[in-house]
Design a protein around this motif. Structure first.
Motif, mmCIF file in Angstrom:
data_model
loop_
_atom_site.group_PDB
_atom_site.id
_atom_site.type_symbol
_atom_site.label_atom_id
_atom_site.label_comp_id
_atom_site.label_asym_id
_atom_site.label_seq_id
_atom_site.Cartn_x
_atom_site.Cartn_y
_atom_site.Cartn_z
ATOM 1 N N GLU A 263 -5.815 -5.930 47.074
ATOM 2 C CA GLU A 263 -6.079 -5.385 48.496
ATOM 3 C C GLU A 263 -7.412 -5.114 48.634
ATOM 4 N N THR A 264 -8.293 -5.050 47.528
ATOM 5 C CA THR A 264 -9.591 -4.783 47.822
ATOM 6 C C THR A 264 -10.543 -5.793 48.509
ATOM 7 N N THR A 389 -16.243 4.396 46.929
ATOM 8 C CA THR A 389 -14.582 4.889 46.852
ATOM 9 C C THR A 389 -14.363 6.227 47.407
ATOM 10 N N LYS A 394 -12.887 0.360 50.200
ATOM 11 C CA LYS A 394 -12.099 -0.178 49.177
ATOM 12 C C LYS A 394 -13.080 -1.308 48.460
ATOM 13 N N THR A 395 -13.292 -1.109 47.445
ATOM 14 C CA THR A 395 -14.211 -2.181 46.712
ATOM 15 C C THR A 395 -13.933 -2.329 45.277
#
Length: 476
Positions: A263-264, A389, A394-395
Motif C-alpha cells: 500500500e505504501t 510516518t 505512507k512511505t
C-alpha cells in the motif's frame, strides 16, 4: 608566458599518477579535501598554502573559512575554478613533487603503531573516519577528529565484515587491514548479527520476502529471503547483502515478492497487478466492440430522425439561449467552489507542515545511532522516516538515497525554491551519491540527525549545506 607555464604545469599534473606499488589508491570521488574536514591531510594542505604565502595562520588540521579563502585565492591565481575544494588537480599543482593521492597520503600520515580508542581527539581519528567513509561504514557529514559513538560503531562494523575481533577499538591489526587493499567494504554476511540486520529483516518483511522473527540474526531464513529478493530483482544471487543489494532494497525501485503488493507509495507493482491491468484492457476492448455493433443498428433509423430534427430546430434555439445562461452561472459557481477548495487545501498543507516541523523539533537531542528509526535514537533517514510516518505519510523505510528517488513527491533542485517541510538531500563527502538527509525549517535552517554531532540538531545554512546540497522533495 605565465599562462603557457601554467598550462604546462597543469598538463604534467594531470598526467602524473604516482601510485606506489601495492599502495592504497583512493577512488577519485574521495580524493578531495574541503571545508569542514579535520585531519592530517588538511594540516599538510595548510602547510603548503602557508609556504606559498596564501595562508597567514598556523596549520591546525581544520578546513575552515580561512583555509577556504586561501585555497580559492590560490586556485584563482593558477587559473583553476575557485571552488575551495582541494581535488586531484588542485592538490597536484599545489603539492608538486610531494603530491600523493588521498589513499597513499593516508597510509603515509597514519601512524599504524598507535591505538585509537573511543573518547580520543586526534587528527589521526579524522584519517580513520575518512577511510571508513571510503569503505561505506561511516556516513558522517564531515571528518571531526573525535572518536565518538558513531566512529566506534563504524569500526565495529568494519571488524565484523572483515572477521576481526569486534571491540570498537582501532588497534594495530584493525588499522593495518583497514588501510590496505584487502579491506572489505561494508557488507552484511550470513552469520552476522546487529541492528542493521534487524533493519534488513524489517524491509524484507515489508516486501513480503521474509516471514520469520525479526531478531537481528542473519540466519538461513534471512539468507533465503535475500536470495529471493536478489532473484526477483535481477541481481546476482549469493545471499549476501552487499552494496548493490542494499541500495536497491532501500529504494522505491525494489520489487515486491511475486504475487504480492504494498500500500505504501513508491513501490513496484507485482506481476499480478500487471495481469489485472491487462484484463482491464481486454474488457475495455470488448466494450468497444459492443458499442460499434450498436452503432451499426442505429444507422437504419437516421433518415427518420432527420425530419424530426428539422421540426425541433426552432425550439432548440430558444432552449439554447436559456441553457447558455444557466451554464455560465454554473461555471461561475464551480470556479468559486474550486478556488475555495484550493484555499482549504493550501491551509491543510500548511497545517500538516506545521505539525510535522513541531514533531521533528520534539526529537531534538536524541542520539544518532546508525540504522535506528526511533523513538529514542535515529540515523538521518530513520529520523525523516519517523517524522513522516508519525504525520500520516505512507512511505517505506528507505535510505537517504532512496527517499530522494520517491517520484510521487515534487522534486526541488534550487535552494531558493525551498519551503518549510521539504526533505533535503546532501551528497556524501567527496562523491556524488546521496549520503545524508534532513528537513528544511525555513529561515536558513534545517533539522537532521547528525552523525558528526551525535544527535538530532538544528543547523544553520553554511559551508556544508552550500557545498553538498543536491536536491529536495516536497511531500505536502
Amino acid at each position: 608566458m605565465k599562462k603557457r607555464i601554467i598550462s604546462l604545469i597543469m598538463t604534467g599534473a594531470v598526467a602524473f599518477v604516482g601510485f606506489a606499488p601495492g599502495s592504497l589508491a583512493a577512488s577519485n570521488k574521495y580524493d578531495l579535501l574541503k571545508q569542514g574536514d579535520k585531519d592530517q591531510l588538511v594540516y599538510k594542505l595548510q602547510e603548503k598554502l602557508g609556504e606559498k604565502g596564501y595562508l597567514q595562520t598556523n596549520p591546525t588540521g581544520y578546513f575552515g573559512t580561512v583555509t577556504d579563502d586561501a585555497l580559492k585565492s590560490y586556485q584563482k591565481d593558477v587559473s583553476l575554478s575557485a571552488d575551495g575544494k582541494a581535488g586531484q588537480v588542485t592538490r597536484k599543482l599545489l603539492m608538486g613533487e610531494k603530491y600523493e593521492n588521498i589513499g597513499n597520503a593516508m597510509n603515509k600520515e597514519m601512524d599504524m603503531s598507535q591505538v585509537l580508542k573511543p573518547g580520543m581527539d586526534s587528527l589521526s581519528v579524522g584519517l580513520l573516519q575518512r577511510r571508513l567513509m571510503e569503505l561505506q561504514y561511516f556516513d558522517g557529514e564531515e571528518t571531526t577528529s573525535h572518536y565518538g559513538p558513531v566512529t566506534e560503531q563504524a569500526v565495529r562494523l568494519f571488524q565484523r565484515a572483515n572477521k576481526l575481533e569486534i571491540d570498537g577499538v582501532a588497534g594495530q591489526g584493525t588499522m593495518a587491514l583497514m588501510f590496505s587493499g584487502e579491506a572489505k567494504k561494508y557488507t552484511i554476511y550470513p552469520g552476522d548479527s546487529g541492528d542493521d540486520i534487524k533493519r534488513l529483516q524489517n524491509r524484507l518483511t515489508e516486501l513480503k520476502y521474509y516471514n520469520a522473527t525479526v531478531d537481528g540474526e542473519y540466519g538461513s531464513s534471512t539468507k533465503s529471503a535475500v536470495e529471493a529478493f536478489q532473484n526477483r530483482n535481477g541481481l546476482n544471487v549469493d545471499g549476501i547483502a552487499g552494496t548493490g543489494t542494499r541500495e536497491l532494497l532501500y529504494s522505491p525501485d525494489a520489487r515486491v515478492a511475486k504475487g504480492e503488493k504494498l500500500e505504501t507509495s513508491g513501490e513496484d507493482k507485482s506481476s499480478d497487478d500487471k495481469a489485472s491491468d491487462d484484463k482491464k484492457t481486454d474488457e475495455k476492448d470488448s466494450d468497444k466492440k459492443t458499442d460499434e455493433k450498436s452503432d451499426n443498428k442505429t444507422e437504419d433509423k437516421v433518415d427518420e430522425l432527420k425530419n424530426d430534427e428539422k421540426k425541433s430546430e426552432d425550439k432548440k434555439s430558444d432552449e439554447k439561449k436559456s441553457d447558455d445562461k444557466k451554464s455560465d452561472e454554473k461555471k461561475s459557481d464551480e470556479k468559486k467552489s474550486d478556488d475555495e477548495d484550493k484555499e482549504v487545501s493550501s491551509k491543510g498543507d500548511k497545517s500538516k507542515v506545521s505539525d510535522m516541523i513541531a514533531f521533528a523539533k520534539k526529537q531534538l537531542g536524541k542520539r544518532y545511532v546508525w540504522s535506528n528509526e526511533g523513538p529514542n535514537s535515529f540515523d538521518c533517514s530513520g529520523f525523516v522516516y519517523y517524522v513522516l510516518t508519525h504525520n500520516g505519510v505512507k512511505t517505506s523505510r528507505y535510505s537517504a538515497a532512496g527517499f530522494s528517488q520517491v517520484k510521487q513527491w515534487d522534486k526541488i533542485t534550487s535552494k531558493k525554491d525551498l519551503k518549510p517541510g521539504d526533505i533535503l538531500f546532501f551528497r556524501a563527502i567527496g562523491g556524488s551519491r546521496i549520503g545524508h538527509t534532513g528537513i528544511w525549517l525555513g529561515d536558513n535552517k534545517f533539522i537532521h540527525a547528525s552523525s558528526s554531532k551525535g544527535k538530532v540538531v538544528i543547523t544553520s545554512v553554511g559551508s556544508y549545506f552550500n557545498k553538498n546540497f543536491s536536491s529536495a522533495r516536497r511531500v505536502f
